[in-house]
Design a protein around this motif. Structure first.
Motif, PDB file in Angstrom:
ATOM      1  N   ASN A  97       0.836  -1.198   0.000  1.00 20.46           N
ATOM      2  CA  ASN A  97       0.000   0.000   0.000  1.00 20.46           C
ATOM      3  C   ASN A  97       0.871   1.248   0.000  1.00 20.46           C
ATOM      4  O   ASN A  97       1.697   1.433   0.899  1.00 20.46           O
ATOM      5  N   LEU A  98       0.659   2.126  -0.973  1.00 23.97           N
ATOM      6  CA  LEU A  98       1.378   3.387  -1.024  1.00 23.97           C
ATOM      7  C   LEU A  98       0.508   4.549  -0.569  1.00 23.97           C
ATOM      8  O   LEU A  98       0.951   5.695  -0.591  1.00 23.97           O
ATOM      9  N   HIS A  99      -0.713   4.274  -0.176  1.00 29.49           N
ATOM     10  CA  HIS A  99      -1.545   5.308   0.445  1.00 29.49           C
ATOM     11  C   HIS A  99      -1.512   5.095   1.955  1.00 29.49           C
ATOM     12  O   HIS A  99      -1.151   4.027   2.430  1.00 29.49           O
ATOM     13  N   GLY A 100      -1.860   6.124   2.687  1.00 31.24           N
ATOM     14  CA  GLY A 100      -1.824   6.011   4.147  1.00 31.24           C
ATOM     15  C   GLY A 100      -1.050   7.132   4.807  1.00 31.24           C
ATOM     16  O   GLY A 100      -0.612   7.012   5.953  1.00 31.24           O
ATOM     17  N   TYR A 101      -0.832   8.232   4.076  1.00 34.24           N
ATOM     18  CA  TYR A 101      -0.272   9.456   4.662  1.00 34.24           C
ATOM     19  C   TYR A 101       1.163   9.300   5.155  1.00 34.24           C
ATOM     20  O   TYR A 101       1.519   9.801   6.217  1.00 34.24           O
ATOM     21  N   TYR A 102       2.013   8.618   4.393  1.00 35.02           N
ATOM     22  CA  TYR A 102       3.366   8.376   4.902  1.00 35.02           C
ATOM     23  C   TYR A 102       4.458   8.474   3.862  1.00 35.02           C
ATOM     24  O   TYR A 102       5.648   8.457   4.213  1.00 35.02           O
ATOM     25  N   ILE A 103       4.128   8.570   2.565  1.00 35.47           N
ATOM     26  CA  ILE A 103       5.142   8.498   1.527  1.00 35.47           C
ATOM     27  C   ILE A 103       4.784   9.414   0.364  1.00 35.47           C
ATOM     28  O   ILE A 103       3.608   9.725   0.137  1.00 35.47           O
ATOM     29  N   ASN A 104       5.819   9.864  -0.353  1.00 34.88           N
ATOM     30  CA  ASN A 104       5.630  10.691  -1.536  1.00 34.88           C
ATOM     31  C   ASN A 104       5.848   9.817  -2.764  1.00 34.88           C
ATOM     32  O   ASN A 104       6.973   9.388  -3.042  1.00 34.88           O
ATOM     33  N   ILE A 105       4.794   9.530  -3.489  1.00 38.46           N
ATOM     34  CA  ILE A 105       4.899   8.591  -4.611  1.00 38.46           C
ATOM     35  C   ILE A 105       5.685   9.178  -5.777  1.00 38.46           C
ATOM     36  O   ILE A 105       6.299   8.433  -6.554  1.00 38.46           O
ATOM     37  N   GLU A 106       5.694  10.491  -5.913  1.00 46.35           N
ATOM     38  CA  GLU A 106       6.467  11.100  -6.995  1.00 46.35           C
ATOM     39  C   GLU A 106       7.959  10.865  -6.776  1.00 46.35           C
ATOM     40  O   GLU A 106       8.685  10.449  -7.688  1.00 46.35           O
ATOM     41  N   MET A 107       8.436  11.106  -5.563  1.00 41.89           N
ATOM     42  CA  MET A 107       9.850  10.877  -5.241  1.00 41.89           C
ATOM     43  C   MET A 107      10.200   9.397  -5.364  1.00 41.89           C
ATOM     44  O   MET A 107      11.252   9.038  -5.900  1.00 41.89           O
ATOM     45  N   LEU A 108       9.312   8.541  -4.870  1.00 44.54           N
ATOM     46  CA  LEU A 108       9.578   7.101  -4.908  1.00 44.54           C
ATOM     47  C   LEU A 108       9.680   6.598  -6.347  1.00 44.54           C
ATOM     48  O   LEU A 108      10.625   5.872  -6.694  1.00 44.54           O
ATOM     49  N   PHE A 109       8.728   6.957  -7.201  1.00 44.74           N
ATOM     50  CA  PHE A 109       8.741   6.421  -8.563  1.00 44.74           C
ATOM     51  C   PHE A 109       9.823   7.067  -9.429  1.00 44.74           C
ATOM     52  O   PHE A 109      10.312   6.434 -10.374  1.00 44.74           O
ATOM     53  N   ASN A 110      10.204   8.288  -9.121  1.00 49.11           N
ATOM     54  CA  ASN A 110      11.361   8.853  -9.807  1.00 49.11           C
ATOM     55  C   ASN A 110      12.617   8.056  -9.459  1.00 49.11           C
ATOM     56  O   ASN A 110      13.467   7.802 -10.326  1.00 49.11           O
ATOM     57  N   TRP A 111      12.738   7.654  -8.191  1.00 47.15           N
ATOM     58  CA  TRP A 111      13.890   6.837  -7.775  1.00 47.15           C
ATOM     59  C   TRP A 111      13.842   5.480  -8.483  1.00 47.15           C
ATOM     60  O   TRP A 111      14.856   5.012  -9.003  1.00 47.15           O
ATOM     61  N   LEU A 112      12.672   4.854  -8.509  1.00 43.85           N
ATOM     62  CA  LEU A 112      12.543   3.550  -9.159  1.00 43.85           C
ATOM     63  C   LEU A 112      12.839   3.637 -10.655  1.00 43.85           C
ATOM     64  O   LEU A 112      13.449   2.730 -11.231  1.00 43.85           O
ATOM     65  N   SER A 113      12.423   4.736 -11.291  1.00 42.82           N
ATOM     66  CA  SER A 113      12.671   4.904 -12.726  1.00 42.82           C
ATOM     67  C   SER A 113      14.158   5.029 -13.033  1.00 42.82           C
ATOM     68  O   SER A 113      14.615   4.605 -14.105  1.00 42.82           O
ATOM     69  N   ASN A 114      14.894   5.611 -12.097  1.00 43.28           N
ATOM     70  CA  ASN A 114      16.310   5.873 -12.324  1.00 43.28           C
ATOM     71  C   ASN A 114      17.229   4.775 -11.805  1.00 43.28           C
ATOM     72  O   ASN A 114      18.456   4.919 -11.864  1.00 43.28           O
ATOM     73  N   HIS A 115      16.658   3.706 -11.277  1.00 39.56           N
ATOM     74  CA  HIS A 115      17.470   2.590 -10.780  1.00 39.56           C
ATOM     75  C   HIS A 115      17.028   1.306 -11.483  1.00 39.56           C
ATOM     76  O   HIS A 115      15.833   1.045 -11.630  1.00 39.56           O
ATOM     77  N   ASN A 116      17.972   0.542 -11.885  1.00 38.69           N
ATOM     78  CA  ASN A 116      17.677  -0.654 -12.682  1.00 38.69           C
ATOM     79  C   ASN A 116      17.328  -1.848 -11.796  1.00 38.69           C
ATOM     80  O   ASN A 116      17.979  -2.893 -11.811  1.00 38.69           O
ATOM     81  N   CYS A 117      16.284  -1.684 -11.006  1.00 33.19           N
ATOM     82  CA  CYS A 117      15.830  -2.764 -10.128  1.00 33.19           C
ATOM     83  C   CYS A 117      14.493  -3.293 -10.627  1.00 33.19           C
ATOM     84  O   CYS A 117      13.761  -2.609 -11.343  1.00 33.19           O
ATOM     85  N   LYS A 118      14.172  -4.507 -10.246  1.00 31.59           N
ATOM     86  CA  LYS A 118      12.854  -5.066 -10.512  1.00 31.59           C
ATOM     87  C   LYS A 118      11.860  -4.504  -9.502  1.00 31.59           C
ATOM     88  O   LYS A 118      12.214  -4.277  -8.337  1.00 31.59           O
ATOM     89  N   VAL A 119      10.641  -4.297  -9.946  1.00 36.83           N
ATOM     90  CA  VAL A 119       9.591  -3.790  -9.059  1.00 36.83           C
ATOM     91  C   VAL A 119       8.436  -4.779  -9.058  1.00 36.83           C
ATOM     92  O   VAL A 119       7.936  -5.155 -10.121  1.00 36.83           O
ATOM     93  N   GLU A 120       8.063  -5.215  -7.882  1.00 35.93           N
ATOM     94  CA  GLU A 120       6.835  -5.988  -7.688  1.00 35.93           C
ATOM     95  C   GLU A 120       5.896  -5.130  -6.861  1.00 35.93           C
ATOM     96  O   GLU A 120       6.300  -4.538  -5.872  1.00 35.93           O
ATOM     97  N   TRP A 121       4.647  -5.064  -7.266  1.00 35.35           N
ATOM     98  CA  TRP A 121       3.690  -4.206  -6.560  1.00 35.35           C
ATOM     99  C   TRP A 121       2.419  -4.999  -6.300  1.00 35.35           C
ATOM    100  O   TRP A 121       1.689  -5.332  -7.214  1.00 35.35           O
ATOM    101  N   THR A 122       2.185  -5.310  -5.028  1.00 33.04           N
ATOM    102  CA  THR A 122       0.948  -5.986  -4.634  1.00 33.04           C
ATOM    103  C   THR A 122      -0.125  -4.931  -4.402  1.00 33.04           C
ATOM    104  O   THR A 122       0.003  -4.094  -3.503  1.00 33.04           O
ATOM    105  N   LEU A 123      -1.166  -4.962  -5.209  1.00 30.23           N
ATOM    106  CA  LEU A 123      -2.275  -4.023  -5.069  1.00 30.23           C
ATOM    107  C   LEU A 123      -3.328  -4.642  -4.149  1.00 30.23           C
ATOM    108  O   LEU A 123      -3.951  -5.639  -4.505  1.00 30.23           O
ATOM    109  N   HIS A 124      -3.490  -4.055  -2.976  1.00 29.16           N
ATOM    110  CA  HIS A 124      -4.455  -4.573  -2.013  1.00 29.16           C
ATOM    111  C   HIS A 124      -5.833  -3.940  -2.191  1.00 29.16           C
ATOM    112  O   HIS A 124      -6.790  -4.329  -1.513  1.00 29.16           O
TER     113      HIS A 124
END
Length: 368
Positions: A97-124
């Motif tokens: 969960n990326l909602h819940g008043y604790y994280i900035n999704i813009e900063m997070l996804f910019n970091w993920l876009s710029n790093h060559n890592c695999k992303v798994e996202w469980t949508l609850h």
């Protein structure tokens, strides 16, 4: 060997429990794994991190109430998280969960876009592909398939994540589309706890991504038949006990139908027990309902499941309710509405999936 990083709102509850089980299983296999969250208990070792503090969360809540930009605040907390990710250099980042008043999704996804890592996202839930809400079937809204709040206004601004801003929903939809689509499909896989949610994802702006259905699991060493004196302590005796569990309780979770049910049942033969209620709800509900607040002890909850004759889950929209799994694991059959992924969370032959309240009522009284 791959390094894993897991991110969720909290380290407990249904979504947090799923994250921590996967994290601990990887550690047990000798795999380097780290768990990160924004709210809840403090970290217990250097493989855990609570990266937000209470004042930051409260400020995020306030700002979201005012501007409706859920997921676009908490920059300082997110900066701490990203600094730690830079240090551990994860090969796989597993989002929850990326909602819940604790994280900035813009900063997070910019970091993920710029790093060559695999992303798994469980949508609850459905929040990832809407401009505001976590669910929309209750209000029969289909705007998420094209463009939220365009041309009509969002019908659920007063639901979580609640806001007084009427203009943010359309902007959120566009920004989330651009951010979440910034990861190439070969680097990101979506995980859905139910076939129902997978079907929705494939009709959303995330349709280009692979979606794997991975049903949630529960800890069956905890959720198993556990005898207790629960019936004696609450004066239930030999009456037929109908149990409901939610956190939190809301109209969407079917609280109104439990009130309807209480009016129809003979209180000398039946008793309704509800777990997870707020103080305000407890004060407002009929006195013949046994009302309990949330328990933080899974063992005590398992005792209550075991004490019940049947578990009733009248949720009006849900993804893959683990409460159904927990009840059945404790030997208690379930009666639930055919909504969302509820039917997928049923295993026992004496459990039932119904079309709604009246059919459920017939099932319940026949079990006595």
């Amino acid at each position: 060997m791959a390094v894993y990083a897991h991110i969720n709102t909290v380290p407990n509850g249904s979504t947090g429990g799923i994250m921590m089980r996967e994290h601990n299983e990887l550690l047990a296999r000798g795999v380097e794994s780290y768990a990160f969250w924004g709210r809840g208990r403090e970290a217990q070792d250097d493989h855990e991190m609570k990266f937000a503090n209470d004042s930051e969360v409260y400020l995020d809540v306030l700002r979201t109430r005012l501007d409706g930009r859920a997921g676009f605040h908490s920059k300082v907390a997110t900066k701490r998280l990203l600094k730690r990710l830079d240090e551990i250099k994860p090969d796989v980042v597993h989002l929850h969960n990326l909602h819940g008043y604790y994280i900035n999704i813009e900063m997070l996804f910019n970091w993920l876009s710029n790093h060559n890592c695999k992303v798994e996202w469980t949508l609850h839930d459905c929040w990832a592909f809407t401009g505001h809400c976590a669910y929309f079937t209750y209000v029969k809204c289909a705007q998420w398939q094209t463009h939220c709040a365009y041309p009509e206004k969002c019908p659920q601004l007063n639901t979580y994540p609640e806001t007084i801003c009427k203009k943010s929903c359309a902007r959120n939809f566009v920004d989330k589309y651009q951010l979440f689509s910034s990861i190439p499909p070969e680097r990101m896989k979506l995980i859905s706890p139910s076939h129902w949610l997978k079907g929705l994802i494939k009709r959303s702006f995330l349709s280009a991504y692979e979606v794997e259905v991975r049903h949630n699991e529960i800890d069956r060493t905890v959720f198993r038949p556990r005898p207790s004196d629960f019936r004696e302590r609450y004066g239930i005796g030999s009456r037929f006990m109908i149990l409901g569990v939610a956190n939190p309780w809301s109209e969407r979770k079917g609280l109104r139908d439990f009130v309807r049910l209480a009016k129809k049942l003979d209180s000398e033969k039946y008793v309704i027990v509800l777990v997870g209620l707020s103080k305000k709800q407890i004060e407002a509900l009929p006195k013949d309902i046994v009302c309990l607040a949330r328990t933080d002890s899974p063992q005590k909850l398992a005792e209550i499941y075991t004490a019940a004759d049947i578990f009733f889950n009248p949720t009006l929209e849900d993804n893959y309710p683990t409460v159904n799994l927990e009840a059945e694991a404790c030997g208690t059959p379930v009666v639930t509405y055919d909504t969302g992924g509820c039917a997928e969370a049923i295993r026992l032959s004496n459990s039932a999936v119904t079309s709604g309240f009246e059919e459920s009522y017939c099932h319940l009284i026949r079990r006595k």
